[in-house]
Design a protein around this motif. Sequence first.
Motif, PDB file in Angstrom:
ATOM      1  N   THR A 156       1.087  -1.209  -0.340  1.00 20.72           N
ATOM      2  CA  THR A 156       0.125   0.150  -0.096  1.00 20.72           C
ATOM      3  C   THR A 156       0.468   1.384  -0.239  1.00 20.72           C
ATOM      4  OG1 THR A 156      -1.451  -1.170   0.700  1.00 20.72           O
ATOM      5  CG2 THR A 156      -2.206   1.482   1.146  1.00 20.72           C
ATOM      6  N   TRP A 157       0.378   2.356  -0.842  1.00 16.18           N
ATOM      7  CA  TRP A 157       1.145   3.166  -1.225  1.00 16.18           C
ATOM      8  C   TRP A 157      -0.094   4.308  -1.019  1.00 16.18           C
ATOM      9  CZ3 TRP A 157       5.897   5.368  -3.840  1.00 16.18           C
ATOM     10  CH2 TRP A 157       6.740   4.009  -3.400  1.00 16.18           C
ATOM     11  N   LEU A 158       0.285   5.513  -0.171  1.00 15.28           N
ATOM     12  CA  LEU A 158      -0.695   7.131  -0.028  1.00 15.28           C
ATOM     13  C   LEU A 158      -0.168   7.907  -1.204  1.00 15.28           C
ATOM     14  CD1 LEU A 158      -1.092   7.442   4.243  1.00 15.28           C
ATOM     15  CD2 LEU A 158      -2.621   6.104   2.235  1.00 15.28           C
ATOM     16  N   LYS A 159      -1.895   8.290  -1.685  1.00 17.13           N
ATOM     17  CA  LYS A 159      -1.573   9.721  -2.448  1.00 17.13           C
ATOM     18  C   LYS A 159      -3.033  10.513  -1.552  1.00 17.13           C
ATOM     19  CE  LYS A 159      -2.954  10.828  -7.398  1.00 17.13           C
ATOM     20  NZ  LYS A 159      -4.238  11.435  -7.374  1.00 17.13           N
ATOM     21  N   LEU A 160      -1.738  11.535  -1.427  1.00 19.25           N
ATOM     22  CA  LEU A 160      -2.355  12.689  -0.433  1.00 19.25           C
ATOM     23  C   LEU A 160      -2.391  14.172  -1.350  1.00 19.25           C
ATOM     24  CD1 LEU A 160      -0.762  11.479   3.297  1.00 19.25           C
ATOM     25  CD2 LEU A 160      -2.803  10.694   1.888  1.00 19.25           C
ATOM     26  N   PRO A 161      -3.061  15.196  -0.269  1.00 21.46           N
ATOM     27  CA  PRO A 161      -2.880  16.370  -0.991  1.00 21.46           C
ATOM     28  C   PRO A 161      -1.583  17.081  -0.172  1.00 21.46           C
ATOM     29  CG  PRO A 161      -4.770  15.885   0.527  1.00 21.46           C
ATOM     30  CD  PRO A 161      -4.362  14.607   0.554  1.00 21.46           C
ATOM     31  N   ALA A 162      -1.040  17.772  -0.980  1.00 22.16           N
ATOM     32  CA  ALA A 162      -0.198  18.669   0.155  1.00 22.16           C
ATOM     33  C   ALA A 162      -0.618  19.476   0.760  1.00 22.16           C
ATOM     34  CB  ALA A 162       0.960  19.830  -1.010  1.00 22.16           C
ATOM     35  N   VAL A 163      -1.432  20.011   2.371  1.00 21.88           N
ATOM     36  CA  VAL A 163      -1.611  20.710   2.964  1.00 21.88           C
ATOM     37  C   VAL A 163      -0.767  21.514   3.994  1.00 21.88           C
ATOM     38  CG1 VAL A 163      -3.520  19.557   2.391  1.00 21.88           C
ATOM     39  CG2 VAL A 163      -1.996  18.973   4.420  1.00 21.88           C
ATOM     40  N   GLU A 164      -1.206  22.187   4.881  1.00 18.00           N
ATOM     41  CA  GLU A 164      -0.394  22.566   6.031  1.00 18.00           C
ATOM     42  C   GLU A 164       0.449  21.486   6.804  1.00 18.00           C
ATOM     43  OE1 GLU A 164       0.520  26.124   6.118  1.00 18.00           O
ATOM     44  OE2 GLU A 164      -0.889  26.331   4.272  1.00 18.00           O
ATOM     45  N   ASP A 165       1.158  21.926   7.391  1.00 20.56           N
ATOM     46  CA  ASP A 165       2.456  21.172   8.335  1.00 20.56           C
ATOM     47  C   ASP A 165       2.112  20.251   8.243  1.00 20.56           C
ATOM     48  OD1 ASP A 165       3.037  20.917  11.165  1.00 20.56           O
ATOM     49  OD2 ASP A 165       0.961  20.584  12.107  1.00 20.56           O
ATOM     50  N   MET A 166       2.654  19.749   6.190  1.00 24.63           N
ATOM     51  CA  MET A 166       2.728  18.334   6.653  1.00 24.63           C
ATOM     52  C   MET A 166       4.003  17.292   7.660  1.00 24.63           C
ATOM     53  SD  MET A 166       1.093  17.511   4.083  1.00 24.63           S
ATOM     54  CE  MET A 166       2.046  16.136   3.042  1.00 24.63           C
ATOM     55  N   GLU A 167       4.581  18.056   8.122  1.00 22.05           N
ATOM     56  CA  GLU A 167       5.691  17.223   8.598  1.00 22.05           C
ATOM     57  C   GLU A 167       4.782  16.260  10.231  1.00 22.05           C
ATOM     58  OE1 GLU A 167       9.025  17.439  12.048  1.00 22.05           O
ATOM     59  OE2 GLU A 167       8.388  19.494  11.072  1.00 22.05           O
ATOM     60  N   ARG A 168       3.667  17.313   9.981  1.00 23.21           N
ATOM     61  CA  ARG A 168       2.363  16.477  11.778  1.00 23.21           C
ATOM     62  C   ARG A 168       2.204  15.450  10.376  1.00 23.21           C
ATOM     63  NH1 ARG A 168      -2.338  17.726  13.654  1.00 23.21           N
ATOM     64  NH2 ARG A 168      -2.645  19.583  12.285  1.00 23.21           N
ATOM     65  N   VAL A 169       1.773  16.038   9.385  1.00 22.28           N
ATOM     66  CA  VAL A 169       0.834  14.908   8.760  1.00 22.28           C
ATOM     67  C   VAL A 169       1.057  13.890   8.238  1.00 22.28           C
ATOM     68  CG1 VAL A 169      -0.440  14.968   6.260  1.00 22.28           C
ATOM     69  CG2 VAL A 169      -1.065  16.706   7.647  1.00 22.28           C
ATOM     70  N   MET A 170       2.718  14.230   8.091  1.00 19.66           N
ATOM     71  CA  MET A 170       3.761  12.508   7.105  1.00 19.66           C
ATOM     72  C   MET A 170       3.821  12.244   8.399  1.00 19.66           C
ATOM     73  SD  MET A 170       2.683  12.605   4.181  1.00 19.66           S
ATOM     74  CE  MET A 170       3.554  11.357   4.549  1.00 19.66           C
TER      75      MET A 170
END
Length: 301
Positions: free
Chosen positions: A224-238
Amino acid sequence: MSSDESPQFVTTYEDVTNVRVHDPGRIARLAASRRRRTVADTDGTMMIIAADHPARGALGAGARPDAMASRTELLDRLREALAVPGVDGVLGTPDILEDLLLLGALEDKIVFASMNRGGLQGSSWELEDRFTAYDAAAISAARFDGGKMLTRIDLADDRTSRTVEDSARAISELARHELIAMVEPFMSSRPGGPGTPVVNDLSPDAVIRSIHIAQGLGSTSAYTWLKLPAVEDMERVMDATTLPTLILGGDPTGDPEAIQASWARALARPNVRGLVVGRALLYPAGEDVTAAVRTAVDMIR
């Protein structure tokens, strides 16, 4: 096809139609003989061009509501984008990928197949993203690299349960074929009520929640891989996942430099392994497809 026989590619769109009428079996033969690159042939970072929006009835790009209405124009733009050095591959539905296959544009490319396009844009059932295109067996037979699924989650819509279950089943089936499952999750809603447009929540907390739901789907997450939007606070998101992730491009609205800056911030995270961008590169401001794609390639190389 013997080793000394050249592939029977075509050069015109009229020829594409003629093959579909007189020799449709050529599509499978070309898929079987296609020169492949796989994810293992890369450094794990990829630039993928997306072209699966039209099958969901989503033809708009930027200010043009019918930008992708012309199939030949879209194919022209796709072929130009795929020819840019550093572009690894493409994501599409069977109709588009088979046109590109006949035209010889998939040689040495990584190919992801779009699986669920049944959540037609503007429909009453839009959030029930039914699987209407490729399945795992067809992706394996075509010697492609994986399947992509849109998984929109509306906790107020009962049809979400079917979308989640179908996505889990597809992930498991892809894994059995040792194929990548590219999952594109969103927390979604219809804030205007039934029949109004679907809105994806792009807040960091909502993206994090969608990640946790998506990465738990299927009998294994090994592929499984993810396809995600670039949003604010990507350090916390990722930090919400260890799964390899590709950043999606979205509709080319707003400031192109700001969009590119958001991609760059996302790409700085170690588990972000590239971009999957369609409309923003195929229909860029200024209409220079090659320049837009080169900019994106330079960001990840």
